[in-house]
Design a protein around this motif. Sequence first.
Motif, mmCIF file in Angstrom:
data_model
loop_
_atom_site.group_PDB
_atom_site.id
_atom_site.type_symbol
_atom_site.label_atom_id
_atom_site.label_comp_id
_atom_site.label_asym_id
_atom_site.label_seq_id
_atom_site.Cartn_x
_atom_site.Cartn_y
_atom_site.Cartn_z
ATOM 1 N N ALA A 2 0.844 -1.193 0.000
ATOM 2 C CA ALA A 2 0.000 0.000 0.000
ATOM 3 C C ALA A 2 0.877 1.239 0.000
ATOM 4 N N ARG A 3 0.483 2.224 -0.772
ATOM 5 C CA ARG A 3 1.264 3.460 -0.865
ATOM 6 C C ARG A 3 0.969 4.353 0.331
ATOM 7 N N ARG A 4 1.993 4.964 0.886
ATOM 8 C CA ARG A 4 1.839 5.870 2.026
ATOM 9 C C ARG A 4 1.040 7.090 1.604
ATOM 10 N N ALA A 5 0.155 7.555 2.511
ATOM 11 C CA ALA A 5 -0.649 8.741 2.215
ATOM 12 C C ALA A 5 0.268 9.933 1.986
ATOM 13 N N GLN A 6 -0.129 10.811 1.099
ATOM 14 C CA GLN A 6 0.682 11.987 0.766
ATOM 15 C C GLN A 6 0.964 12.821 2.001
ATOM 16 N N GLY A 7 2.233 13.235 2.165
ATOM 17 C CA GLY A 7 2.605 14.081 3.295
ATOM 18 C C GLY A 7 2.928 13.322 4.549
ATOM 19 N N GLU A 8 2.853 11.952 4.527
ATOM 20 C CA GLU A 8 3.043 11.166 5.734
ATOM 21 C C GLU A 8 4.488 10.691 5.901
ATOM 22 N N VAL A 9 5.405 11.132 5.050
ATOM 23 C CA VAL A 9 6.808 10.704 5.145
ATOM 24 C C VAL A 9 7.581 11.676 6.022
ATOM 25 N N PRO A 10 8.217 11.212 7.101
ATOM 26 C CA PRO A 10 9.010 12.109 7.934
ATOM 27 C C PRO A 10 10.033 12.856 7.094
ATOM 28 N N GLN A 11 10.169 14.155 7.369
ATOM 29 C CA GLN A 11 11.008 15.013 6.528
ATOM 30 C C GLN A 11 12.419 15.161 7.088
ATOM 31 N N ASN A 12 13.046 14.033 7.366
ATOM 32 C CA ASN A 12 14.413 14.122 7.889
ATOM 33 C C ASN A 12 15.435 13.535 6.933
ATOM 34 N N GLY A 13 14.948 13.036 5.763
ATOM 35 C CA GLY A 13 15.858 12.506 4.762
ATOM 36 C C GLY A 13 16.490 11.188 5.151
ATOM 37 N N THR A 14 15.979 10.510 6.211
ATOM 38 C CA THR A 14 16.550 9.261 6.678
ATOM 39 C C THR A 14 15.655 8.101 6.272
ATOM 40 N N PRO A 15 16.164 7.153 5.475
ATOM 41 C CA PRO A 15 15.309 6.090 4.994
ATOM 42 C C PRO A 15 15.121 4.935 5.961
ATOM 43 N N GLY A 88 -0.086 14.629 7.412
ATOM 44 C CA GLY A 88 -1.095 14.325 6.415
ATOM 45 C C GLY A 88 -2.403 14.050 7.110
ATOM 46 N N GLU A 89 -3.397 13.652 6.381
ATOM 47 C CA GLU A 89 -4.721 13.436 6.955
ATOM 48 C C GLU A 89 -4.722 12.324 7.996
ATOM 49 N N ALA A 90 -4.020 11.231 7.710
ATOM 50 C CA ALA A 90 -3.992 10.113 8.649
ATOM 51 C C ALA A 90 -3.295 10.493 9.954
ATOM 52 N N SER A 91 -2.197 11.217 9.878
ATOM 53 C CA SER A 91 -1.484 11.660 11.081
ATOM 54 C C SER A 91 -2.333 12.626 11.894
ATOM 55 N N ALA A 92 -2.976 13.563 11.202
ATOM 56 C CA ALA A 92 -3.845 14.521 11.884
ATOM 57 C C ALA A 92 -4.986 13.789 12.572
ATOM 58 N N ALA A 93 -5.551 12.780 11.897
ATOM 59 C CA ALA A 93 -6.647 12.013 12.485
ATOM 60 C C ALA A 93 -6.182 11.238 13.724
ATOM 61 N N ALA A 94 -4.968 10.703 13.691
ATOM 62 C CA ALA A 94 -4.444 9.952 14.831
ATOM 63 C C ALA A 94 -4.314 10.828 16.069
ATOM 64 N N LEU A 95 -3.780 12.037 15.907
ATOM 65 C CA LEU A 95 -3.632 12.947 17.040
ATOM 66 C C LEU A 95 -4.989 13.449 17.516
#
Length: 237
Positions: A2-15, A88-95
């Motif tokens: 499944a593809r990660r929801a847009q905007g849900e990737v941590p922005q630290n450049g660490t894979p 993203g939407e999923a992260s916002a919904a979780a909080l």
Amino acid sequence: MARRAQGEVPQNGTPHSGIGHRERLRQRLLGGGAEALADYELLEYLLFAAIRQGDTKPLAKRLIAQFGSFAAAMNAEPAALAQVKGMGEASAAALHAAALAARRMARGAVEEQPVLGSWQALLDYLAIDMSHLRHERVRVLYLDTRNRLILDHLAAEGSIDEAAIHPREVIRRAFDIGASALILVHNHPSGDPEPSRADIAITNRIAEAGRLLGVTVHDHVIVGKGCHVSMRAKGLV
């Protein structure tokens, strides 16, 4: 996959997956007390529900910096949360779900026993629900003859005066639902809970209307940032 929801990737450049870090946080959470995790660590743990892999620490710290505190981040509107880089939407919904759960737990503690006998539970509930607000909100807590909560009524948004909250309407609703007493509540977005002249004036008008019709105004609680004022304790009710 499944593809990660847009905007849900941590922005630290660490894979990396962050599995070891997540496991260490989990063990500290389960094995420690209420303060086992710092604010940003608790926030990053909540983000695990939506962000399955990667380091959520930078995002958690970014949220606290953006909103000013852990509490403010948790109580932010989902639309505002989703605007933060890495959210993203999923992260916002979780909080948002976690914040709603905390409010319902606090409200449940108020509903389970007479309000006047569980005053701290009431204050905790009001602090969770109102101390973060950036606008003024007026609520009326209607109580039965045993001082149990019947209705938590949102009376007005924006100000407390007779243009927004009418004494006759407040007392009329008490009759409609069979309430014998009430507690007025509102917040001061400035953070200073000291009552204003308008607060005192409208409280006196509602209390007088209640006396004439047999409805007791127990108190008017003003919620600030991390503090509150009881107008009854100050001799103003």
